[in-house]
Design a protein around this motif. Structure first.
Motif, PDB file in Angstrom:
ATOM      1  N   GLU A  52       5.477  13.875   1.236  1.00 12.03           N
ATOM      2  CA  GLU A  52       6.282  14.593   2.216  1.00 12.03           C
ATOM      3  C   GLU A  52       5.383  15.160   3.297  1.00 12.03           C
ATOM      4  OE1 GLU A  52      10.194  16.688   1.208  1.00 12.03           O
ATOM      5  OE2 GLU A  52       8.697  18.300   1.114  1.00 12.03           O
ATOM      6  N   GLY A  53       5.897  15.144   4.524  1.00 11.60           N
ATOM      7  CA  GLY A  53       5.167  15.703   5.649  1.00 11.60           C
ATOM      8  C   GLY A  53       5.713  17.049   6.057  1.00 11.60           C
ATOM      9  N   LEU A  54       5.398  17.453   7.272  1.00 14.08           N
ATOM     10  CA  LEU A  54       5.859  18.744   7.777  1.00 14.08           C
ATOM     11  C   LEU A  54       7.376  18.796   7.841  1.00 14.08           C
ATOM     12  CD1 LEU A  54       3.235  19.045  10.626  1.00 14.08           C
ATOM     13  CD2 LEU A  54       3.338  20.506   8.590  1.00 14.08           C
ATOM     14  N   TYR A  55       7.988  17.663   8.195  1.00  9.90           N
ATOM     15  CA  TYR A  55       9.441  17.570   8.287  1.00  9.90           C
ATOM     16  C   TYR A  55       9.923  16.387   7.439  1.00  9.90           C
ATOM     17  CZ  TYR A  55      10.125  20.998  12.040  1.00  9.90           C
ATOM     18  OH  TYR A  55      10.210  22.159  12.773  1.00  9.90           O
ATOM     19  N   ARG A  56      11.219  16.418   7.108  1.00  5.29           N
ATOM     20  CA  ARG A  56      11.861  15.331   6.368  1.00  5.29           C
ATOM     21  C   ARG A  56      13.239  15.089   6.975  1.00  5.29           C
ATOM     22  NH1 ARG A  56      12.205  12.650   1.592  1.00  5.29           N
ATOM     23  NH2 ARG A  56      10.280  13.534   0.763  1.00  5.29           N
ATOM     24  N   LEU A  57      13.664  13.823   7.037  1.00  2.37           N
ATOM     25  CA  LEU A  57      15.019  13.517   7.471  1.00  2.37           C
ATOM     26  C   LEU A  57      15.997  13.904   6.368  1.00  2.37           C
ATOM     27  CD1 LEU A  57      14.737  10.006   9.187  1.00  2.37           C
ATOM     28  CD2 LEU A  57      14.684  12.268  10.246  1.00  2.37           C
ATOM     29  N   ASN A  58      17.029  14.686   6.721  1.00  5.60           N
ATOM     30  CA  ASN A  58      18.027  15.062   5.727  1.00  5.60           C
ATOM     31  C   ASN A  58      19.139  14.018   5.666  1.00  5.60           C
ATOM     32  OD1 ASN A  58      19.721  15.549   7.936  1.00  5.60           O
ATOM     33  ND2 ASN A  58      19.419  17.768   7.874  1.00  5.60           N
ATOM     34  N   LEU A  59      20.199  14.305   4.941  1.00  2.39           N
ATOM     35  CA  LEU A  59      21.280  13.327   4.777  1.00  2.39           C
ATOM     36  C   LEU A  59      22.018  13.059   6.082  1.00  2.39           C
ATOM     37  CD1 LEU A  59      22.820  14.344   1.322  1.00  2.39           C
ATOM     38  CD2 LEU A  59      21.490  12.302   1.849  1.00  2.39           C
ATOM     39  N   GLU A  60      21.914  13.985   7.031  1.00  6.82           N
ATOM     40  CA  GLU A  60      22.523  13.782   8.341  1.00  6.82           C
ATOM     41  C   GLU A  60      21.536  13.152   9.318  1.00  6.82           C
ATOM     42  OE1 GLU A  60      22.849  16.801   6.672  1.00  6.82           O
ATOM     43  OE2 GLU A  60      24.813  16.123   5.940  1.00  6.82           O
ATOM     44  N   PHE A  88       7.645  11.015   9.796  1.00  8.56           N
ATOM     45  CA  PHE A  88       7.141   9.659   9.615  1.00  8.56           C
ATOM     46  C   PHE A  88       5.916   9.645   8.704  1.00  8.56           C
ATOM     47  CE2 PHE A  88       5.179   5.634  10.974  1.00  8.56           C
ATOM     48  CZ  PHE A  88       6.285   4.797  10.935  1.00  8.56           C
ATOM     49  N   GLY A  89       5.804   8.608   7.869  1.00 14.86           N
ATOM     50  CA  GLY A  89       4.790   8.567   6.818  1.00 14.86           C
ATOM     51  C   GLY A  89       3.352   8.688   7.285  1.00 14.86           C
ATOM     52  N   THR A  90       3.037   8.196   8.470  1.00 15.30           N
ATOM     53  CA  THR A  90       1.662   8.260   8.972  1.00 15.30           C
ATOM     54  C   THR A  90       1.182   9.696   9.117  1.00 15.30           C
ATOM     55  OG1 THR A  90       2.040   6.204  10.188  1.00 15.30           O
ATOM     56  CG2 THR A  90       0.158   7.514  10.877  1.00 15.30           C
ATOM     57  N   PHE A  91       2.105  10.630   9.275  1.00 15.28           N
ATOM     58  CA  PHE A  91       1.742  12.025   9.513  1.00 15.28           C
ATOM     59  C   PHE A  91       1.742  12.868   8.239  1.00 15.28           C
ATOM     60  CE2 PHE A  91       3.366  10.410  13.548  1.00 15.28           C
ATOM     61  CZ  PHE A  91       2.357  10.799  14.420  1.00 15.28           C
ATOM     62  N   TYR A  92       1.814  12.226   7.082  1.00 11.91           N
ATOM     63  CA  TYR A  92       1.774  12.952   5.814  1.00 11.91           C
ATOM     64  C   TYR A  92       0.362  13.473   5.537  1.00 11.91           C
ATOM     65  CZ  TYR A  92       6.405  11.098   4.501  1.00 11.91           C
ATOM     66  OH  TYR A  92       7.737  10.795   4.438  1.00 11.91           O
ATOM     67  N   PRO A  93       0.234  14.513   4.686  1.00 17.65           N
ATOM     68  CA  PRO A  93      -1.088  15.050   4.353  1.00 17.65           C
ATOM     69  C   PRO A  93      -1.793  14.221   3.280  1.00 17.65           C
ATOM     70  CG  PRO A  93       0.588  16.266   3.164  1.00 17.65           C
ATOM     71  CD  PRO A  93       1.323  15.278   4.051  1.00 17.65           C
ATOM     72  N   GLN A  94      -3.096  14.373   3.201  1.00 19.45           N
ATOM     73  CA  GLN A  94      -3.905  13.807   2.119  1.00 19.45           C
ATOM     74  C   GLN A  94      -4.963  14.837   1.725  1.00 19.45           C
ATOM     75  OE1 GLN A  94      -5.564  10.111   3.585  1.00 19.45           O
ATOM     76  NE2 GLN A  94      -3.730   8.948   3.114  1.00 19.45           N
ATOM     77  N   LYS A  95      -5.213  14.931   0.440  1.00 17.11           N
ATOM     78  CA  LYS A  95      -6.209  15.883  -0.054  1.00 17.11           C
ATOM     79  C   LYS A  95      -7.596  15.252   0.026  1.00 17.11           C
ATOM     80  CE  LYS A  95      -7.298  18.809  -4.050  1.00 17.11           C
ATOM     81  NZ  LYS A  95      -6.862  19.219  -5.412  1.00 17.11           N
ATOM     82  N   GLU A  96      -8.444  15.789   0.868  1.00 19.73           N
ATOM     83  CA  GLU A  96      -9.744  15.182   1.150  1.00 19.73           C
ATOM     84  C   GLU A  96     -10.582  14.990  -0.106  1.00 19.73           C
ATOM     85  OE1 GLU A  96     -13.625  15.744   4.106  1.00 19.73           O
ATOM     86  OE2 GLU A  96     -12.068  17.297   4.023  1.00 19.73           O
ATOM     87  N   GLU A  97     -10.654  15.997  -0.950  1.00 23.20           N
ATOM     88  CA  GLU A  97     -11.482  15.918  -2.155  1.00 23.20           C
ATOM     89  C   GLU A  97     -11.050  14.756  -3.038  1.00 23.20           C
ATOM     90  OE1 GLU A  97     -12.676  18.657  -6.083  1.00 23.20           O
ATOM     91  OE2 GLU A  97     -11.376  19.476  -4.498  1.00 23.20           O
ATOM     92  N   PHE A  98      -9.740  14.577  -3.196  1.00 21.91           N
ATOM     93  CA  PHE A  98      -9.219  13.508  -4.045  1.00 21.91           C
ATOM     94  C   PHE A  98      -9.494  12.138  -3.433  1.00 21.91           C
ATOM     95  CE2 PHE A  98      -5.950  10.626  -5.616  1.00 21.91           C
ATOM     96  CZ  PHE A  98      -5.934  10.894  -6.977  1.00 21.91           C
ATOM     97  N   VAL A  99      -9.205  11.994  -2.145  1.00 21.89           N
ATOM     98  CA  VAL A  99      -9.414  10.709  -1.469  1.00 21.89           C
ATOM     99  C   VAL A  99     -10.884  10.318  -1.502  1.00 21.89           C
ATOM    100  CG1 VAL A  99      -9.245   9.480   0.738  1.00 21.89           C
ATOM    101  CG2 VAL A  99      -7.405  11.034   0.028  1.00 21.89           C
ATOM    102  N   SER A 129       0.847  -1.194   0.000  1.00 18.07           N
ATOM    103  CA  SER A 129       0.000   0.000   0.000  1.00 18.07           C
ATOM    104  C   SER A 129       0.877   1.236   0.000  1.00 18.07           C
ATOM    105  CB  SER A 129      -0.913   0.026   1.231  1.00 18.07           C
ATOM    106  OG  SER A 129      -1.675   1.227   1.258  1.00 18.07           O
ATOM    107  N   VAL A 130       0.343   2.318  -0.574  1.00 16.31           N
ATOM    108  CA  VAL A 130       0.997   3.622  -0.487  1.00 16.31           C
ATOM    109  C   VAL A 130       0.016   4.636   0.101  1.00 16.31           C
ATOM    110  CG1 VAL A 130       2.520   5.233  -1.686  1.00 16.31           C
ATOM    111  CG2 VAL A 130       2.217   2.965  -2.599  1.00 16.31           C
ATOM    112  N   ASP A 131      -1.002   4.151   0.785  1.00 16.05           N
ATOM    113  CA  ASP A 131      -1.938   4.998   1.522  1.00 16.05           C
ATOM    114  C   ASP A 131      -1.301   5.279   2.874  1.00 16.05           C
ATOM    115  OD1 ASP A 131      -3.969   6.071   3.066  1.00 16.05           O
ATOM    116  OD2 ASP A 131      -5.497   4.652   2.408  1.00 16.05           O
ATOM    117  N   SER A 132      -0.982   6.536   3.172  1.00 19.77           N
ATOM    118  CA  SER A 132      -0.249   6.851   4.402  1.00 19.77           C
ATOM    119  C   SER A 132      -1.003   6.455   5.660  1.00 19.77           C
ATOM    120  CB  SER A 132       0.082   8.346   4.452  1.00 19.77           C
ATOM    121  OG  SER A 132      -1.098   9.137   4.458  1.00 19.77           O
TER     122      SER A 132
END
Length: 566
Positions: free
Chosen positions: A83-91, A200-211, A63-66
């Motif tokens: 992408e969510g509010l934050y992303r892990l960088n290379l460090e 973390f992926g669970t906290f990513y956004p989803q567009k309500e209209e599309f879903v 699945s790719v449903d967050s």
């Protein structure tokens, strides 16, 4: 979720599957962390070839449903196309992503205010604060059946626990969109690692209209998804063994994404993966088992340390009665009587290293960037003379001259090989000990562990977020993952303090963790650490700046590029 993950780490890491890894999935091994701080094959040149990468995954995409994803492959895909509010960088530091700047945190640590940057979905529409509210509410709604929503939010986001239990409406979740670009999150208690969770992926956004418009077809294939990350997913029909990432031209940071295309094929066999790599058809491949020994010295071999820790669990209560392992001296004797370095270097031979701790190296850091491991160093180390003294004391206290104990293990060849190593070491060093081996399929072992129908079990744990509590919380009295009847009130109080009165005092909080770890290992020998997992990957030298993460998704391709390919 966590217990399943722990047992699966144990079961399948011992098989050393190529990359059947998981954050908490059902049939996978643990996540991998980077072998250097700034990404695999740190970039020193500029992109100078066709920016097309050819990679391997160890399993298909479930699945790719967050709100639904719970496995390594799904989280890897999600991390690169959304992408969510934050992303892990290379460090491996969580930095603002869809958030335009660092969050504003209230003095009591309970309220986080995020200002969103101008970012777009792949259909050209704006990513708004309302998209986060909808996604989080959907993930915590019991009707959704999200495996990670309740797990990640309960006890963290205000009212999440009550909502997940059906006692409160999802609209009461502690997340509010004050306007399109302002998101306010209210917590149940101060959570020092909260910003780490925001990647973390669970906290990513989803567009309500599309879903809503897609209904049951949402996320069923690559055409029924929206993307706001570095890439878009294409050529995935929902079940196939291959897919393609294409650069997302609508991504807010598209100018820093260098790869144009990433072709991915599922290859479950390590030998096949290595052949494809050697034939130049793939740019990266994992090696395992005998191949790990063969390729350990290869010029293109990269050792990836992992933040998963493996250990022996000592069951103190069985069939309503105390076992011999309820005796502290017996536990200490066993914990100190096997040579971990030889096990890691000779038996496993896959980049794993001996562990004398439960919180791994290069995982948790204090406010000054110091590794938590430096606070406590090595604990419960191999020492046969001490082991023999503890053993005799334990036997005297039990009033016996010998003991027979059983090690519960897996039925893979490598698992059996490791269990034989334990048997030889323990019986050789502890006079009067006889070890029986019980090697069973994973499903049987899960049932035995759940019922505490075992003596000693080889177990493992990998983190979902970056904080010592991810490891240490599972040894608190009567928690779900304890399952060995260990209990120490001082330990419990220390762990509780890290969540309450010390939550906003980083120095004192880490000191409490350090003290608790010493109680768990040095004082009580509740478990016996074995090794910190590693893996060996073959990676083409022209493949630069792969982001390799110690928690959450395994890999980020945002910064990767090809340079120097002949």
């Amino acid at each position: 979720m966590k217990r399943n993950k722990m047992l699966l780490l144990m079961a399948l890491s011992l098989v050393l599957s190529v990359v059947l890894a998981a954050c908490g999935g059902k049939d996978e091994a643990p996540n991998k962390s980077g072998s250097n701080a700034t990404g695999q094959n740190e970039g020193t040149g500029e992109p100078d070839a066709e920016q097309v990468l050819n990679l391997i995954e160890g399993a298909t995409i479930p699945s790719v449903d967050s709100a639904i994803v719970e496995d390594q492959v799904g989280f890897n895909v999600l991390n690169n196309v959304n992408e969510g509010l934050y992303r892990l960088n290379l460090e491996n530091v969580a930095e603002p992503a869809i958030a335009a700047e660092e969050a504003v945190v209230s003095e009591d640590g309970l309220t986080y205010t995020f200002k969103l940057r101008d970012a777009k979905w792949s259909d050209g529409s704006e990513v708004t604060a309302h998209d986060f509210v909808f996604a989080w509410q959907r993930a915590i709604d019991p009707d959704t059946g999200s495996p990670y929503g309740p797990f990640m939010m309960s006890g963290v986001v205000k009212n999440a626990t009550a909502i997940s239990e059906g006692k409160m409406d999802k609209s009461e979740l502690g997340i509010v969109a004050e306007d399109d670009k302002t998101l306010v999150v209210t917590l149940e208690r101060p959570v020092p690692y909260f910003l780490s969770l925001m990647s973390f992926g669970t906290f990513y956004p989803q567009k309500e209209e599309f879903v809503t418009d897609k209904g049951d077809a949402y996320a069923a294939n690559s055409d029924n998804l929206l993307y706001n990350g570095p890439f878009i997913l294409t050529e995935w029909d929902g079940t196939g063994d291959s897919w393609v990432y294409k650069k997302n031209e609508n991504y807010w940071d598209a100018e820093n994404v260098k790869l144009d295309t990433i072709n991915v094929d599922v290859v479950k066999d390590s030998a096949t993966a290595v052949k494809l790599y050697n034939d130049g058809k793939k740019d990266r491949a994992g090696v395992s088992g005998d191949l790990a020994l063969q390729y350990a010295g290869h010029a293109e071999a990269v050792v990836e340390p992992d933040t998963s820790i493996f250990f022996l669990k000592f069951n103190q209560m069985k069939d309503g009665k105390e076992t011999p392992l309820a005796n502290e001296n017996i536990r200490k004797a066993i914990a100190k009587s096997f040579q971990k370095e030889d096990l890691a270097d000779v038996v496993l031979a896959n980049g794993s290293s001996a562990a004398n701790f439960i919180v791994p190296k290069e995982f948790a850091f204090d406010e000054n960037g110091n590794d938590f491991r430096d606070m406590n160093g090595d604990l419960l180390v191999y020492d046969t003379e001490e082991a023999k003294d503890y053993w005799q004391k334990g036997l005297d206290e039990l009033g016996v001259s010998n003991l027979e104990l059983e090690i519960l293990g897996g039925d893979s060849e490598l698992s059996k090989k490791m269990d034989e190593y334990f048997k030889d070491q323990l019986e050789s060093n502890l006079k009067g000990l006889k070890i029986k081996l019980k090697e069973v399929p994973f499903s049987v072992r899960l049932e035995l562990e759940t019922n505490q129908d075992y003596d000693i079990e080889v177990s493992g744990w990998g983190p979902d977020f970056q904080d010592p509590i991810s490891f240490m919380d599972m040894f608190v009295t009567n928690v779900t993952n304890n399952l060995m009847s260990y209990s120490n009130s001082e330990y419990d109080a220390l762990i509780s303090s890290t969540k309450d009165e010390l939550a906003l005092d980083p120095k004192a909080r880490y000191e409490a963790f350090a003290k608790a770890e010493k109680i768990l290992l040095e004082d009580d020998a509740a478990i016996a650490p074995i090794y910190q997992k590693g893996s060996i990957q073959l990676q083409k030298p022209y493949f630069k700046d792969l982001g390799v993460h110690p928690f959450g998704a395994d890999y980020s391709y945002k910064w990767a590029y090809i340079s120097g390919k002949k």
